[in-house]
Design an enzyme around this catalytic site. Structure first.
Site, PDB file in Angstrom:
ATOM      1  CG  HIS A 222      -1.947  -1.039   1.249  1.00 27.95           C
ATOM      2  ND1 HIS A 222      -1.702  -2.311   1.711  1.00 27.95           N
ATOM      3  CD2 HIS A 222      -3.241  -1.024   0.842  1.00 27.95           C
ATOM      4  CE1 HIS A 222      -2.811  -3.033   1.599  1.00 27.95           C
ATOM      5  NE2 HIS A 222      -3.750  -2.284   1.082  1.00 27.95           N
ATOM      6  CG  ASP A 297      -4.045  -5.758  -4.167  1.00 24.90           C
ATOM      7  OD1 ASP A 297      -5.125  -5.237  -3.837  1.00 24.90           O
ATOM      8  OD2 ASP A 297      -3.216  -6.173  -3.340  1.00 24.90           O
TER       9      ASP A 297
END
Length: 401
Positions: A222, A297
């Site tokens: 992230h 993702d």
């Protein structure tokens, strides 16, 4: 400690995932997909591959976030939604509203690793994967998957981004840890396969993640791009084992990619797997024989967004082998660049057609073209029932070691 309450029986399963709601077979689904595809503009065709973020919270109709989502839906620039945080009735109501506005029904997805309550307030919360593994009984993974799938289906969700098949083999990992079933690859496979079967017994698509393995990293994707320097022999023995066994089981129909670089197994040493055909095509498709749906993702994560523009990330993810492009930070711009890539020949138009048809067939198989709205009045009898919470409580007690 008093004895645990007896477990009520699980409800019988709904029709199999591969059938339409009215029992039509896969050939009919293909015919529906072909018919819908022929009616779409090139921009709408590309838009079917994009899954955009939404929040299932109450907002006024004029709220900017929902207004932006409505524009994407009404212009056909997205094929689906991934819901982030929300609550039962607000998410269901927003789903109904967006489905009503969509020319092509929307594919609804959500991350439900800890049960639906990971994202939706008021639903059943289960112990994370590590707790399930601690019970010592893979049947608990099936039960967790089944309850999660039934609640997802009640909420109009078609795909759950779980289970995590990453092997928890790095104590410094900042992002996987309790999300993994075990440090043992075969245990991860045993529990993961049962969770997949549980989810899909409810008519909802499960998604194994994060291919080819996010367990042995010390960086959160992230925030930045993790790099794993194992060779193929090591990956085959550890990280790939749960994915290989899940594919061989015949149950796995969807895989999510990892935003991780694997320089020892790729000719693109600095490229995330999500954008790397060396890993997705040569290993996932060719070596492991996976022929299901590949979803990225989230493309807004910094492992991607700090290195690639929204358009270039979408083009490269498509070329690498992904069917669904998740959470692009700028969908209209990404579609523009993908259309230019088709016109220039960088993206093969026949391959684009195949990918879009795959998404449309998936929608047909799940009965989306029946246009049946969520029955809001029925939710109180289908969410967080005594049966579901009893199972979750029992599993939580058994997870204590």
């Amino acid at each position: 400690m008093p004895p645990a309450a007896p477990m009520p029986p699980m409800a019988p399963p709904p029709p199999p995932i591969g059938l339409l709601a009215d029992g039509m077979d896969t050939r009919r689904a293909m015919a529906i997909a072909d018919s819908v595809y022929a009616q779409l503009t090139p921009r709408e065709q590309v838009g079917q591959l994009f899954i955009s973020m939404a929040y299932g919270r109450f907002r006024t109709h004029e709220n900017g976030t929902d207004a932006a989502l409505e524009r994407l839906v009404e212009t056909g620039e997205i094929g689906g939604i991934i819901f982030m945080r929300g609550d039962v009735y607000a998410q269901a109501a927003l789903t109904n509203r967006m489905q009503e506005r969509a020319r092509v029904p929307l594919w609804i997805s959500q991350d439900m690793e800890f049960g639906a309550a990971m994202r939706v307030d008021g639903t059943t919360r289960f112990t994370p994967a590590m707790g399930i593994g601690s019970t010592g009984d893979p049947v608990n993974a099936y039960i967790k998957g089944r309850v999660t799938g039934l609640e997802a289906r009640a909420l109009g969700v078609h795909q759950v981004y779980a289970p995590v098949l990453d092997v928890n083999n790095n104590p410094d990992n900042p992002v996987i840890n309790t999300r993994s079933y075990s440090a043992d690859p075969d245990e991860v496979a045993d529990y993961g396969i049962q969770f997949i079967r549980g989810i899909q017994s409810a008519g909802v698509l499960a998604t194994a993640k994060h291919f080819p393995g996010h367990g042995d990293t010390d960086t959160d994707s992230h925030l930045d791009l993790p790099v794993v320097r194992h060779d193929y022999a090591r990956l085959a023995a550890v990280e790939l084992t749960p994915f290989r066994r899940s594919i061989e089981s015949g149950d796995l129909r969807s895989v999510m990619t990892a935003h991780i670089a694997f320089p020892e197994i790729s000719r693109n040493p600095d490229r995330p797997v999500t954008l790397d055909p060396d890993v997705l095509r040569r290993i996932l498709t060719d070596s492991l024989g996976f022929d299901g749906v590949v979803v990225t993702d989230a493309l807004e994560m910094r492992a991607i967004s700090t290195r690639f523009s929204p358009g270039r990330a979408a083009v490269e993810a498509f070329k690498a082998g992904s069917d669904m492009l998740l959470a692009s930070p700028d969908v209209p711009t990404a579609i523009d660049e993908m259309l230019m890539a088709v016109q220039s020949g960088e993206i093969d138009s026949a391959e684009l057609r195949d990918r879009v048809l795959r998404v449309l067939r998936l929608k047909a198989e799940h009965g989306l073209f029946d246009r049946t709205p969520i029955d809001l009045d029925a939710l109180s009898g289908r969410i967080s029932t005594l049966e579901y919470t009893t199972q979750a409580d029992r599993i939580a007690r058994e997870s204590v070691t």
